[in-house]
Design a protein around this motif. Structure first.
Motif, PDB file in Angstrom:
ATOM      1  N   ARG A  48     -25.560 -31.540  36.325  1.00  0.00           N
ATOM      2  CA  ARG A  48     -26.026 -29.804  35.821  1.00  0.00           C
ATOM      3  C   ARG A  48     -24.748 -28.831  36.738  1.00  0.00           C
ATOM      4  N   LEU A  49     -24.172 -29.026  37.885  1.00  0.00           N
ATOM      5  CA  LEU A  49     -22.851 -27.922  37.413  1.00  0.00           C
ATOM      6  C   LEU A  49     -22.024 -27.171  37.247  1.00  0.00           C
ATOM      7  N   ALA A  50     -21.679 -28.695  36.156  1.00  0.00           N
ATOM      8  CA  ALA A  50     -20.833 -28.958  35.731  1.00  0.00           C
ATOM      9  C   ALA A  50     -21.510 -27.879  33.913  1.00  0.00           C
ATOM     10  N   GLY A  51     -22.198 -28.041  33.838  1.00  0.00           N
ATOM     11  CA  GLY A  51     -22.981 -27.478  32.465  1.00  0.00           C
ATOM     12  C   GLY A  51     -23.000 -26.262  32.400  1.00  0.00           C
ATOM     13  N   ALA A  52     -23.417 -25.564  33.347  1.00  0.00           N
ATOM     14  CA  ALA A  52     -23.174 -24.142  34.623  1.00  0.00           C
ATOM     15  C   ALA A  52     -21.709 -23.699  33.983  1.00  0.00           C
ATOM     16  N   VAL A  53     -20.301 -24.461  34.633  1.00  0.00           N
ATOM     17  CA  VAL A  53     -18.905 -24.577  34.177  1.00  0.00           C
ATOM     18  C   VAL A  53     -19.116 -24.229  33.029  1.00  0.00           C
ATOM     19  N   SER A  54     -19.446 -25.199  32.258  1.00  0.00           N
ATOM     20  CA  SER A  54     -19.211 -25.715  30.757  1.00  0.00           C
ATOM     21  C   SER A  54     -19.138 -24.152  29.561  1.00  0.00           C
ATOM     22  N   ILE A  55     -20.441 -23.499  30.169  1.00  0.00           N
ATOM     23  CA  ILE A  55     -20.818 -22.139  29.665  1.00  0.00           C
ATOM     24  C   ILE A  55     -19.663 -20.852  30.524  1.00  0.00           C
ATOM     25  N   LEU A  56     -20.337 -21.019  31.221  1.00  0.00           N
ATOM     26  CA  LEU A  56     -18.648 -19.646  32.242  1.00  0.00           C
ATOM     27  C   LEU A  56     -17.583 -19.720  31.924  1.00  0.00           C
ATOM     28  N   VAL A  57     -16.777 -21.074  31.885  1.00  0.00           N
ATOM     29  CA  VAL A  57     -15.520 -21.368  31.781  1.00  0.00           C
ATOM     30  C   VAL A  57     -15.204 -21.145  29.944  1.00  0.00           C
ATOM     31  N   LEU A  58     -16.246 -20.755  29.484  1.00  0.00           N
ATOM     32  CA  LEU A  58     -16.263 -21.167  28.271  1.00  0.00           C
ATOM     33  C   LEU A  58     -15.459 -19.803  27.650  1.00  0.00           C
ATOM     34  N   VAL A  59     -16.845 -18.516  27.668  1.00  0.00           N
ATOM     35  CA  VAL A  59     -16.958 -17.231  27.746  1.00  0.00           C
ATOM     36  C   VAL A  59     -15.601 -16.359  28.543  1.00  0.00           C
ATOM     37  N   ALA A  60     -14.862 -17.006  29.060  1.00  0.00           N
ATOM     38  CA  ALA A  60     -13.620 -16.650  29.582  1.00  0.00           C
ATOM     39  C   ALA A  60     -12.598 -16.810  28.742  1.00  0.00           C
TER      40      ALA A  60
END
Length: 315
Positions: A243-255
């Motif tokens: 679940r932590l990785a799911g949030a990280v996948s979107i945030l890092v991708l936006v950057a």
């Protein structure tokens, strides 16, 4: 002198005869036979069950409404403050437009197809990187947590990279892999690997010692012990990392999409900022938040399904 007696017989109408017969025969002949005590009891039981079921549905609906109102109260309050602050002059409406304008901009992006294009590009990159990270990090974490020699060998290397932020390595990924899809997916894989890997290692090492002793007392082999004890007990902690990785996948991708991308939510936000299309910029941000919430809910439902064997804690 003879007396003649004239006896006359009166003929009654047919309808009167039938009514008289019906009254004589009772309600059975008219098709209105009274119910037996057993039939009356069954009918009362059915009516009672229907009423009980209806009351149960009403109570369940009331509980769902109360729960929905409780969970959405903070979000609704935030939207009200967002809408009122620019209109009351508390903030500059140029830089923080009312929520209604942002919603209108979101709808316009949706209607002309731009939003679907950007969301599709971001989801493909995010889910691809996330899936690769899960496929790599979960088996590797189980291996490191279960076999001590592997942990001793890879431990120092993990400590070096776990403390290196993914965004700090973004220029390195761009230099080595270019500004195409490969660099964006690779940075997502790198960022998602660490939460999953570290939580999986911790889950294996922190398995319930009582269960381990019980399993060993039953002379279970190492593979059976791993299958029957370690894997089931590791599911909650592993899904926390996922679940932590799911949030990280979107945030890092936006950057990552803000550098050299031609489509994606990060590109939409960055381009809207440069063009001073502020409502469109906030529409992209709101879309990212909604995707993150939905993705997390899907992972929570999957976790509950895979860990249904767990006994819920007492209320």
């Amino acid at each position: 002198m003879s007396t003649v007696t004239d006896t006359s017989t009166a003929v009654a109408p047919a309808g009167a005869v039938q009514d008289s017969a019906d009254r004589t025969a009772g309600p059975e002949a008219a098709g209105f036979a009274p119910r037996t005590p057993g039939e009356a009891t069954q009918s009362g039981v059915r009516q009672g069950r229907t009423a009980t079921r209806f009351r149960g549905l009403l109570r369940r609906g009331a509980r769902l409404l109360i729960a929905a109102a409780t969970k959405s109260a903070a979000v609704v309050a935030l939207l009200i403050v967002w809408e009122a602050s620019p209109r009351l002059g508390l903030v500059d409406a140029t830089f923080l437009p009312p929520f209604s304008e942002v919603a209108l901009a979101w709808w316009e992006l949706l209607v002309d197809g731009q939003l679907a294009e950007h969301v599709g590009a971001s989801l493909v990159r995010s889910f691809t990187g996330f899936g690769l990270a899960v496929a790599v990090a979960v088996p590797l974490g189980l291996l490191i947590g279960w076999y001590r020699p592997v942990a001793d060998l890879l431990g120092p290397l993990l400590e070096v990279f776990r403390n290196t932020a993914a965004l700090a390595l973004l220029p390195v990924f761009v230099l080595l892999l270019g500004i195409g899809e490969t660099s964006k997916i690779s940075i997502v894989v790198y960022a998602c690997t660490w939460p999953i890997l570290l939580n999986t290692i911790s889950a294996v090492r922190n398995a319930d010692p009582t269960l381990l002793k019980l399993a060993k007392s039953m002379d279970l082999s190492a593979p059976r012990l791993f299958q029957k004890v370690i894997l089931p007990s590791s599911v909650p902690a592993v899904f926390t990392g996922i679940r932590l990785a799911g949030a990280v996948s979107i945030l890092v991708l936006v950057a990552a999409e803000m550098i050299g991308a031609k489509a994606g939510l990060g590109y939409l936000i960055n381009a809207s900022q440069f063009n001073f299309a502020i409502p469109q910029m906030y529409a992209g941000i709101v879309t990212i938040s909604a995707i993150g919430v939905l993705f997390n809910q899907v992972l929570v439902a999957l976790e509950r399904r895979l860990s249904s064997w767990r006994v819920p804690p007492p209320a």
